[in-house]
Design an enzyme around this catalytic site. Structure first.
Site, PDB file in Angstrom:
ATOM      1  N   HIS A   1       0.820  -1.216   0.000  1.00  0.00           N
ATOM      2  CA  HIS A   1       0.000   0.000   0.000  1.00  0.00           C
ATOM      3  C   HIS A   1       0.851   1.263   0.000  1.00  0.00           C
ATOM      4  CE1 HIS A   1       0.200   1.005   4.410  1.00  0.00           C
ATOM      5  NE2 HIS A   1       0.295  -0.297   4.580  1.00  0.00           N
TER       6      HIS A   1
ATOM      7  N   ASP B   1       6.169   1.754   6.440  1.00  0.00           N
ATOM      8  CA  ASP B   1       4.868   1.082   6.322  1.00  0.00           C
ATOM      9  C   ASP B   1       3.996   1.944   5.405  1.00  0.00           C
ATOM     10  OD1 ASP B   1       2.378  -0.071   6.638  1.00  0.00           O
ATOM     11  OD2 ASP B   1       2.101   0.612   8.695  1.00  0.00           O
TER      12      ASP B   1
ATOM     13  N   GLU C   1      -5.390   1.280   2.567  1.00  0.00           N
ATOM     14  CA  GLU C   1      -5.079   0.216   3.522  1.00  0.00           C
ATOM     15  C   GLU C   1      -5.167   0.702   4.958  1.00  0.00           C
ATOM     16  OE1 GLU C   1      -2.918  -2.511   6.148  1.00  0.00           O
ATOM     17  OE2 GLU C   1      -2.548  -0.387   5.824  1.00  0.00           O
ATOM     18  N   GLU C   2      -4.677   1.913   5.205  1.00  0.00           N
ATOM     19  CA  GLU C   2      -4.600   2.384   6.594  1.00  0.00           C
ATOM     20  C   GLU C   2      -5.980   2.590   7.222  1.00  0.00           C
ATOM     21  OE1 GLU C   2      -2.146   2.220   8.433  1.00  0.00           O
ATOM     22  OE2 GLU C   2      -0.313   2.466   7.281  1.00  0.00           O
TER      23      GLU C   2
ATOM     24  N   ASP D   1       3.732  -6.324   3.366  1.00  0.00           N
ATOM     25  CA  ASP D   1       3.507  -5.183   4.262  1.00  0.00           C
ATOM     26  C   ASP D   1       4.496  -5.343   5.414  1.00  0.00           C
ATOM     27  OD1 ASP D   1       2.444  -2.933   5.460  1.00  0.00           O
ATOM     28  OD2 ASP D   1       0.368  -3.546   5.179  1.00  0.00           O
TER      29      ASP D   1
ATOM     30  N   HIS E   1       4.308   2.921  12.823  1.00  0.00           N
ATOM     31  CA  HIS E   1       3.416   4.079  12.952  1.00  0.00           C
ATOM     32  C   HIS E   1       4.057   5.209  13.756  1.00  0.00           C
ATOM     33  CE1 HIS E   1      -0.643   2.105  11.644  1.00  0.00           C
ATOM     34  NE2 HIS E   1       0.326   1.984  10.743  1.00  0.00           N
TER      35      HIS E   1
HETATM   36 ZN   LIG Z   1       0.950  -1.284   6.340  1.00  0.00          ZN
END
Ligand SMILES: [Zn+2]
Length: 340
Positions: free
Chosen positions: A67, A184, A216-217, A237, A317
């Site tokens: 993603h 990510d 995706e998030e 991922d 994140h």
């Molecule tokens: Zn991801």
């Protein structure tokens, strides 16, 4: 292999330089379409966002996914002091966003710089600086323009709903570490682009597609009907790194189960066998707080096998870290798994 690893990291760095929070990914998609075109791979943008590429090959279809959307925020309120209260786009954390530089992208195409700061951020002034809880109500964007009222900020063209993009702060160390927000999942997109250049040099015995998703998030990136001949989804991922898990930034992670449930045993078994055969350094880990595009595609009703792998990424994140070894081992596993 070193050449493909270098290429994956180069592609990642180029993509990280383009802001693409969930919902504002068109520029990143144009970049990806150009990258596929440079490899003579036919690719198209999906209606809801994201890019689907057909890399050719004979036999049963496999869809590889990563993603390009990232965390970020939206302007929620223009405050009386001219600063901005923001609403996080999914998993952005206030605790690791404080003092981060941001770009504010207005609907009329202007971009302003600013910084996410604690409200009343001067330690020499604020009695409660240490004990104040960091939330998106106690943080505000201080815009790098001379504004001190809502009217002045509005005059800049800034409105509710404008995207606020944290600076990724991409850095590659001499020792091979790659540090940046949004590894990510842009590191995996870089890996897939490098893989695409390999696929173009071979005659794969499976029909290979790539899907670079854009939601995706927020959980529904790959919630669409996959091409008819696809019987398997392999999501690339970030691999989780942390207490109780065996993956590091130097390994490729194979995930038998995330917080939504198990992946297809047949796929996990075949991934482990391919890792063993290729000598890729890998880890098998169960992810405690994680959902993937593969899970989203299956939940959308696709009758397919599905798996998840990825390079180990620490501090996910937040200000994330991986290493070129993790990239190399992910590529090794993908080459072996796809018979390239
Ligand atoms: Zn991801």
């Amino acid at each position: 292999m070193q050449w493909y690893t270098d290429l994956a990291i180069e592609e990642t760095i180029s993509l990280l330089a383009i802001d693409s929070p969930t919902g504002d990914t068109a520029e990143a998609e144009s970049h990806l379409l150009a990258r596929f075109e440079s490899l003579s791979v036919s690719a198209r943008r999906l209606c809801k966002g994201g890019v689907l590429a057909d890399l050719g090959g004979e036999g049963e279809g496999i869809l590889l996914m990563a993603h390009t959307d990232t965390l970020g925020a939206m302007v929620a309120e223009i405050k009386e002091n001219g600063r901005l209260r923001v609403s996080p786009l999914n998993g952005l954390e206030a605790n690791n966003s404080e003092t981060e530089n941001v770009r504010i992208r207005t609907r009329d195409g202007r971009t302003y710089e600013g910084t996410l700061q604690l409200c009343n951020a001067s330690v020499h002034v604020n009695d409660d600086y240490k004990k104040c809880e960091r939330t998106f109500s106690t943080l505000e964007v201080v815009i790098d323009m001379p504004t001190s009222s809502a009217a002045e900020t509005e005059a800049l063209g800034i409105r509710t709903g404008d995207f606020v993009c944290p600076e990724p702060r991409t850095r590659v160390t001499e020792s091979g570490y790659v540090k940046s927000r949004f590894l990510d999942d842009k590191l995996s997109v870089g890996i897939l682009l490098s893989l695409a250049s390999r696929i173009r040099e071979t005659a794969p015995n499976r029909h290979i597609y790539m899907l670079i998703t854009a939601f995706e998030e927020v959980g529904h990136g790959a919630s669409f009907m996959v091409p008819g001949d696809v019987k398997e989804l392999l999501c690339v991922d970030m691999g989780c790194v942390g207490d109780g898990l065996s993956c590091t930034e130097h390994t490729v992670s194979i995930c038998p189960k995330d917080s939504h449930g198990p992946y297809s045993k047949e796929v996990v078994d075949a991934l482990v066998a391919a890792a063993e055969a290729s000598g890729a350094r890998y880890a098998l880990d169960i992810y405690p707080h994680y959902g993937s595009d593969a899970g989203a595609a299956v939940a959308a009703g696709n009758d397919v096998r599905f798996g998840l792998i990825g390079p180990g990424v620490y501090a996910s994140h937040g200000y994330e870290r991986s290493h070129r070894d993790g990239v190399e081992n992910t590529l090794k596993l993908l080459f072996a798994y796809l018979g390239l």
